[in-house]
Write an enzyme that holds these catalytic residues in place. Structure first.
Site, PDB file in Angstrom:
ATOM      1  N   GLU A  71       5.653   5.535  -5.860  1.00 51.15           N
ATOM      2  CA  GLU A  71       4.589   4.546  -5.988  1.00 51.15           C
ATOM      3  C   GLU A  71       5.021   3.249  -5.309  1.00 51.15           C
ATOM      4  O   GLU A  71       6.215   2.957  -5.200  1.00 51.15           O
ATOM      5  CB  GLU A  71       4.269   4.264  -7.460  1.00 51.15           C
ATOM      6  CG  GLU A  71       3.727   5.467  -8.238  1.00 51.15           C
ATOM      7  CD  GLU A  71       2.298   5.837  -7.864  1.00 51.15           C
ATOM      8  OE1 GLU A  71       1.683   5.103  -7.079  1.00 51.15           O
ATOM      9  OE2 GLU A  71       1.804   6.858  -8.372  1.00 51.15           O
ATOM     10  N   CYS A  72       4.034   2.464  -4.863  1.00 51.78           N
ATOM     11  CA  CYS A  72       4.329   1.239  -4.125  1.00 51.78           C
ATOM     12  C   CYS A  72       4.484   0.015  -5.024  1.00 51.78           C
ATOM     13  O   CYS A  72       4.833  -1.055  -4.563  1.00 51.78           O
ATOM     14  CB  CYS A  72       3.224   0.956  -3.112  1.00 51.78           C
ATOM     15  SG  CYS A  72       1.632   0.582  -3.880  1.00 51.78           S
ATOM     16  N   GLY A  73       4.229   0.159  -6.311  1.00 55.95           N
ATOM     17  CA  GLY A  73       4.353  -0.978  -7.213  1.00 55.95           C
ATOM     18  C   GLY A  73       3.038  -1.382  -7.849  1.00 55.95           C
ATOM     19  O   GLY A  73       3.011  -1.928  -8.949  1.00 55.95           O
TER      20      GLY A  73
END
Length: 299
Positions: A263-265
């Site tokens: 996930e990118c955050g």
């Protein structure tokens, strides 16, 4: 049931006389609405058995200040198309929030234009990293290839901060996402409705669908899609962290290949870089306090 919190001192004479707060009440007297844990579990049990169209219909008549966050992936595009065809008494326009990291594929940017042409009444709110408008400006501000030197800082600057800014400026209370359980990783046990730590309601209307179901819908309804999907890609993000996948691999196997990351955050409870920033700020405050004490200053 929905829970309400309000101060009677904010109520108008009419509200006090009737004993109720209604939509005609003043803005000051209207309470914030949120889901209790019991209600959230109940809703997820009920929505679990509904089709995406029914879930989206429920969202449009239930959730105020509703937006759709999208990177124009296949699932998000299906959501856009279903919403455009919903038959409800008073349609609510669900506008898009697109986080332009300045590192998208040219094919993705071309798709954004085609989506605007296909759905002319749809507003696309574009948010970019703060203070920059091009990849060159981004590199000048943060250094070359930040995604390699400090990937958490990159996620914060390119995605998390712009998302938080969008939610604040647009007064977003709820968002539709394109996440599905079949995408694997942390998404394998998704609920239909989630609440993040800031109180933002996140709805995953296609959580139950497989990639094939999404793909079939796109074909049958002639939904515009990213040309990269015809070249072996399934999940598409920034050009520097996205690759085609092999037969049998998870949909998101081409994202951050070789890294322990999925996930990118934006969909994590709190990015570690955000925690780092908070820790640094607390450290500065402690150092300033100690400096004042060492010099005999009054606090």
């Amino acid at each position: 049931m929905l829970s309400f919190e309000f101060d009677q001192g904010d109520l108008s004479p009419r509200d006090l006389e009737s004993g109720y707060v209604s939509a005609s009440s003043s803005d000051e007297s209207l309470p914030e609405v949120y889901f209790t844990k019991i209600h959230l579990k109940y809703l997820n049990r009920q929505l679990q058995h509904l089709e995406p169209e029914e879930i989206l219909r429920w969202c449009t008549i239930t959730l105020p200040n509703l937006y759709q966050t999208t990177a124009f992936g296949l699932t998000g595009l299906v959501t856009v198309d279903i919403l455009s065809k919903l038959r409800i008494p008073r349609p609510q326009l669900v506008n898009l929030i697109y986080l332009d990291t300045l590192h998208a594929f040219p094919e993705t940017l071309s798709l954004v234009d085609r989506v605007r042409e296909r759905y002319p009444h749809l507003n696309v709110h574009v948010y970019r990293p703060a203070g920059v408008n091009t990849a060159e400006e981004f590199a000048e501000k943060y250094g070359d290839r930040l995604w390699e030197t400090n990937d958490e800082k990159y996620d914060w600057a390119a995605k998390v901060e712009p998302a938080q800014r969008a939610y604040a400026e647009l007064d977003v209370k709820a968002v539709l996402t394109g996440r599905r359980r079949s995408q694997g990783g942390k998404r394998g046990d998704l609920d239909i409705i989630e609440i993040d730590e800031a109180g933002l309601i996140k709805v995953n209307p296609l959580a139950n669908w497989s990639f094939k179901q999404v793909q079939d819908y796109v074909k049958v309804n002639d939904v515009p899609y990213n040309e990269l999907l015809d070249r072996g890609y399934k999940s598409i993000g920034d050009w520097h962290s996205t690759q085609p996948i092999k037969e049998g691999e998870d949909e998101r196997a081409g994202r951050w290949k070789g890294q322990k990351k999925s996930e990118c955050g934006i969909h994590n409870s709190r990015s570690r870089f955000a925690q780092y920033l908070k820790e640094q700020e607390l450290k500065k405050q402690e150092e300033a306090l100690q400096h004042a004490l060492d010099n005999g200053l009054k606090i």
